[in-house]
Design a protein around this motif. Structure first.
Motif, PDB file in Angstrom:
ATOM      1  N   ASP A 112       0.814  -1.214   0.000  1.00  0.00           N
ATOM      2  CA  ASP A 112       0.000   0.000   0.000  1.00  0.00           C
ATOM      3  C   ASP A 112       0.849   1.267   0.000  1.00  0.00           C
ATOM      4  O   ASP A 112       0.425   2.304  -0.526  1.00  0.00           O
ATOM      5  N   THR A 113       2.045   1.215   0.578  1.00  0.00           N
ATOM      6  CA  THR A 113       2.877   2.415   0.678  1.00  0.00           C
ATOM      7  C   THR A 113       3.900   2.543  -0.451  1.00  0.00           C
ATOM      8  O   THR A 113       4.376   3.652  -0.721  1.00  0.00           O
ATOM      9  N   GLN A 114       4.221   1.441  -1.123  1.00  0.00           N
ATOM     10  CA  GLN A 114       5.324   1.486  -2.074  1.00  0.00           C
ATOM     11  C   GLN A 114       4.945   1.168  -3.518  1.00  0.00           C
ATOM     12  O   GLN A 114       5.708   1.483  -4.427  1.00  0.00           O
ATOM     13  N   ALA A 115       3.821   0.526  -3.756  1.00  0.00           N
ATOM     14  CA  ALA A 115       3.524   0.012  -5.095  1.00  0.00           C
ATOM     15  C   ALA A 115       3.530   1.100  -6.153  1.00  0.00           C
ATOM     16  O   ALA A 115       4.150   0.959  -7.219  1.00  0.00           O
ATOM     17  N   ARG A 116       2.835   2.207  -5.887  1.00  0.00           N
ATOM     18  CA  ARG A 116       2.742   3.263  -6.904  1.00  0.00           C
ATOM     19  C   ARG A 116       4.109   3.877  -7.178  1.00  0.00           C
ATOM     20  O   ARG A 116       4.490   4.079  -8.333  1.00  0.00           O
ATOM     21  N   ARG A 117       4.868   4.170  -6.098  1.00  0.00           N
ATOM     22  CA  ARG A 117       6.185   4.803  -6.276  1.00  0.00           C
ATOM     23  C   ARG A 117       7.142   3.878  -7.032  1.00  0.00           C
ATOM     24  O   ARG A 117       7.876   4.314  -7.917  1.00  0.00           O
ATOM     25  N   VAL A 118       7.133   2.582  -6.688  1.00  0.00           N
ATOM     26  CA  VAL A 118       8.011   1.631  -7.361  1.00  0.00           C
ATOM     27  C   VAL A 118       7.656   1.527  -8.834  1.00  0.00           C
ATOM     28  O   VAL A 118       8.532   1.494  -9.708  1.00  0.00           O
ATOM     29  N   ALA A 119       6.365   1.491  -9.152  1.00  0.00           N
ATOM     30  CA  ALA A 119       5.933   1.393 -10.553  1.00  0.00           C
ATOM     31  C   ALA A 119       6.362   2.609 -11.348  1.00  0.00           C
ATOM     32  O   ALA A 119       6.851   2.501 -12.485  1.00  0.00           O
ATOM     33  N   GLU A 120       6.208   3.795 -10.755  1.00  0.00           N
ATOM     34  CA  GLU A 120       6.573   5.021 -11.459  1.00  0.00           C
ATOM     35  C   GLU A 120       8.067   5.105 -11.724  1.00  0.00           C
ATOM     36  O   GLU A 120       8.496   5.469 -12.826  1.00  0.00           O
ATOM     37  N   LEU A 121       8.881   4.793 -10.710  1.00  0.00           N
ATOM     38  CA  LEU A 121      10.327   4.958 -10.845  1.00  0.00           C
ATOM     39  C   LEU A 121      10.964   3.853 -11.669  1.00  0.00           C
ATOM     40  O   LEU A 121      11.967   4.079 -12.342  1.00  0.00           O
ATOM     41  N   SER A 122      10.412   2.649 -11.614  1.00  0.00           N
ATOM     42  CA  SER A 122      11.018   1.528 -12.347  1.00  0.00           C
ATOM     43  C   SER A 122      10.515   1.436 -13.782  1.00  0.00           C
ATOM     44  O   SER A 122      11.169   0.817 -14.627  1.00  0.00           O
ATOM     45  N   GLY A 123       9.341   2.023 -14.052  1.00  0.00           N
ATOM     46  CA  GLY A 123       8.763   1.893 -15.380  1.00  0.00           C
ATOM     47  C   GLY A 123       8.054   0.572 -15.591  1.00  0.00           C
ATOM     48  O   GLY A 123       7.614   0.272 -16.701  1.00  0.00           O
ATOM     49  N   HIS A 124       7.904  -0.229 -14.520  1.00  0.00           N
ATOM     50  CA  HIS A 124       7.217  -1.516 -14.610  1.00  0.00           C
ATOM     51  C   HIS A 124       5.857  -1.394 -13.923  1.00  0.00           C
ATOM     52  O   HIS A 124       5.667  -1.814 -12.786  1.00  0.00           O
ATOM     53  N   GLY A 125       4.917  -0.828 -14.624  1.00  0.00           N
ATOM     54  CA  GLY A 125       3.601  -0.621 -14.051  1.00  0.00           C
ATOM     55  C   GLY A 125       2.758  -1.867 -13.973  1.00  0.00           C
ATOM     56  O   GLY A 125       1.723  -1.887 -13.299  1.00  0.00           O
ATOM     57  N   ALA A 126       3.172  -2.942 -14.656  1.00  0.00           N
ATOM     58  CA  ALA A 126       2.368  -4.168 -14.687  1.00  0.00           C
ATOM     59  C   ALA A 126       2.731  -5.150 -13.580  1.00  0.00           C
ATOM     60  O   ALA A 126       2.313  -6.298 -13.612  1.00  0.00           O
ATOM     61  N   LEU A 127       3.515  -4.716 -12.601  1.00  0.00           N
ATOM     62  CA  LEU A 127       3.875  -5.603 -11.501  1.00  0.00           C
ATOM     63  C   LEU A 127       2.628  -6.049 -10.752  1.00  0.00           C
ATOM     64  O   LEU A 127       1.763  -5.238 -10.419  1.00  0.00           O
ATOM     65  N   GLU A 128       2.544  -7.338 -10.473  1.00  0.00           N
ATOM     66  CA  GLU A 128       1.418  -7.889  -9.702  1.00  0.00           C
ATOM     67  C   GLU A 128       1.882  -8.096  -8.265  1.00  0.00           C
ATOM     68  O   GLU A 128       2.760  -8.917  -8.003  1.00  0.00           O
ATOM     69  N   TRP A 129       1.285  -7.363  -7.340  1.00  0.00           N
ATOM     70  CA  TRP A 129       1.676  -7.431  -5.927  1.00  0.00           C
ATOM     71  C   TRP A 129       0.811  -8.467  -5.213  1.00  0.00           C
ATOM     72  O   TRP A 129      -0.414  -8.471  -5.340  1.00  0.00           O
ATOM     73  N   VAL A 130       1.477  -9.325  -4.453  1.00  0.00           N
ATOM     74  CA  VAL A 130       0.787 -10.335  -3.646  1.00  0.00           C
ATOM     75  C   VAL A 130       1.182 -10.113  -2.192  1.00  0.00           C
ATOM     76  O   VAL A 130       2.369 -10.203  -1.847  1.00  0.00           O
ATOM     77  N   ALA A 131       0.217  -9.791  -1.346  1.00  0.00           N
ATOM     78  CA  ALA A 131       0.473  -9.590   0.082  1.00  0.00           C
ATOM     79  C   ALA A 131       0.282 -10.910   0.801  1.00  0.00           C
ATOM     80  O   ALA A 131      -0.847 -11.386   0.984  1.00  0.00           O
TER      81      ALA A 131
END
Length: 555
Positions: A112-131
């Motif tokens: 919840d705290t990192q997904a958006r920032r990681v996607a923006e900076l890495s350019g990998h917006g299609a990452l599927e997060w599993v908690a």
């Protein structure tokens, strides 16, 4: 793990000191395999077989369950850690861009705290997060299959190279080979109790600290590394209180304990149970081993428990080790060679890393002529055996040069470690490095990365005008920077001080290490080849010899 869970389901597999001292989370083999199977089932349903899966956890049992869950599902685990400031975030982004993963395994909070920032900076917006902490624990695990046809188990990213991290391709066969190798080195596991604070994303922490207890079936107690860094005595207290027999760390940790813990914090300490104290991940220093043994002898510690070892991620982990209970051996090298040049610090007492482990072979090779060195002569350490990894992810040419070295009279597939060492009476002694890696507090820092950071820290630094190298100070390896500034005959001491502060802040932020010294040299102070290539070892020798031309500044 399944066998342990079937044969002794309630036996303790993992104990986690959640606060570094008293609060214990305990998992049995049954509880662990249930969590593993829950994660594995979720990943299998999402199609994770053959896909890279980032592990983004703080230290804790869930990290271990996630790692094993990825392996069971046939995924390729990529261990790392949640971003905490700009330095770790840049490293994580570099790993994601290199590995191109499909999944990120983490907790709900990290997602919840990192997904958006990681996607923006890495350019990998299609990452599927599993908690994984949102998944229900499966009471049954026998119905969850174990994928058998995926050879690649994990990408172990070598630490320190923030600009271009390299993922070592470790196979399931490599893991099993190294586990069996370590088991043979340690001997029978009955009565053994392990303890660890090393990071779980690091090869020594994850593969030696976690995989080995799970393979051999002895319990592991562990804590987050930050609790050791805050108060090193916590490590020793955990060993004493929980009667641990096996634990270890890099040289710097033994030095901290030997020199920085006040006497009043050691009251009631009993280290007589600690029979296997391994030391690796950075150069092992004789003075540190002697100092540690002397400091803690009154508390029951026995010097013969010290067990220096040598390994690297490219060989999964262990290559050579001294059996616990044997005498520590040293070798005085009259001319320690470092990158082909004699070091002005010689002679130096080298510590034996013991004998090469089961099923592996080490040869000492002259890096220039490729001739094998006789016993007692320093050369590059080459390794051959079943624990040597496949290569670097996505780097075919570098993999070929590093992992497929050949000799006329031997099999193909030698690993060129980049480390310098010698063989003496059948034991391996590590003396230095050819590759441009600076090891501080057990972490690798690539010289090129540090130089790039320092160069970009201030506009007054000349392009290509930084040389980074290690020196030994206070029995530890420290970072030194030689910096050349742009020509300006009117530069004042205050201006130079501002540049110094800017470099310090940038290097600390990017690499987590504070330079021991920043020497400002005149233009041309850095030694270079005729083609302009930086000569770090020659520059280092000039620094140690006090002959570097210093920058002239106005009062």
């Amino acid at each position: 793990m399944r066998r342990h869970a079937r044969e002794r389901p309630e036996a303790v597999a993992l104990r986690f000191l959640a606060d570094g001292e008293d609060v214990v989370t305990e998992w049995s083999y049954r509880q662990l395999i249930q969590r593993v199977s829950s994660i594995s089932r979720r990943l299998a349903e999402a199609g994770a077989r053959g896909e890279r899966v980032i592990l983004l956890y703080d230290s804790g049992p869930e990290y271990i369950a996630a790692f094993m869950g990825v392996l069971q599902a046939g995924g390729i685990a990529v261990p790392t850690y949640p971003p905490m400031g700009q330095r770790p975030l840049s490293r994580l982004i570099g790993i994601i861009q290199d590995a191109a993963p499909r999944f990120v395994l983490s907790t709900a909070r990290t997602r919840d705290t990192q997904a958006r920032r990681v996607a923006e900076l890495s350019g990998h917006g299609a990452l599927e997060w599993v908690a994984s902490d949102e998944l229900p624990t499966r009471e049954s695990y026998e119905d969850v299959p174990v994928v058998q046809d995926q050879p690649l188990a994990m990408l172990q990213y070598t630490s320190g190279s923030t600009g271009s991290p390299k993922g070592v391709m470790v196979t399931h066969a490599n893991l099993l080979s190294n586990c069996e190798t370590i088991a043979r080195w340690l001997g029978p596991s009955e009565g053994r109790r392990g303890g660890m604070w090393l990071p779980l994303f690091h090869d020594m922490g994850l593969l030696g600290g976690v995989m080995q207890p799970l393979y051999s079936g002895f319990p592991l107690l562990f804590m987050d590394p930050m609790y050791f860094i805050q108060r090193p005595v916590r490590w020793l207290r955990a060993i004493s209180k929980h009667r641990l027999t096996l634990s270890g760390a890099p040289n710097f940790a033994y030095e901290l304990c030997a020199t920085q813990i006040p006497d009043d914090e050691l009251q009631g300490l009993d280290l007589s149970c600690w029979s296997e104290a391994f030391c690796g991940a950075e150069p092992v220093r004789s003075e540190t081993m002697q100092r540690f043994a002397a400091r803690f002898a009154p508390y029951g510690f026995r010097a013969e428990a010290l067990s220096p070892c040598y390994g690297l991620a490219e060989a999964t982990l262990l290559v050579a080790g001294k059996p616990a209970g044997t005498r520590l051996r040293t070798f005085v090298s009259p001319r320690q060679e470092d990158g082909g040049e004699a070091s002005p610090e010689a002679p130096r007492e080298l510590v034996s890393s013991g004998r090469v482990v089961h099923a592996h072979r080490v040869r000492i090779i002259d890096p220039d002529t490729l001739a094998e060195c006789p016993p007692g002569k320093v050369g590059e350490v080459w390794v051959h055996g079943p624990s040597v990894a496949m290569g670097y992810w996505g780097r075919e040419e570098e993999s070929r040069q590093t992992f497929q070295a050949t000799l006329p009279d031997g099999p193909a597939g030698y690993l060129r470690t980049g480390d310098l060492g010698l063989l003496h009476e059948g034991e391996l002694f590590i003396s230095g490095r050819r590759k441009n890696v600076i090891i501080i507090a057990g972490r690798n820092h690539h010289a090129e990365d540090v130089e790039q950071t320092a160069e970009a820290a201030h506009a007054q630094v000349r392009k290509g005008g930084v040389a980074a190298f290690p020196v030994t100070a206070g029995n530890e390896e420290r970072l030194v920077l030689l910096v050349e500034l742009k020509p300006d005959g009117r530069r004042t001491e205050a201006e130079v001080a501002a540049v110094r502060e800017g470099i310090i802040q940038a290097v600390v932020a990017a690499h987590g290490v504070r330079p021991h010294d920043i020497f400002f040299g005149s233009v041309g102070a850095i030694s270079r080849t005729t083609s302009g290539k930086l000569q770090r070892q020659t520059t280092r020798q000039a620094y140690l010899g006090g002959v570097l031309p210093a920058l002239k500044v106005a009062p």
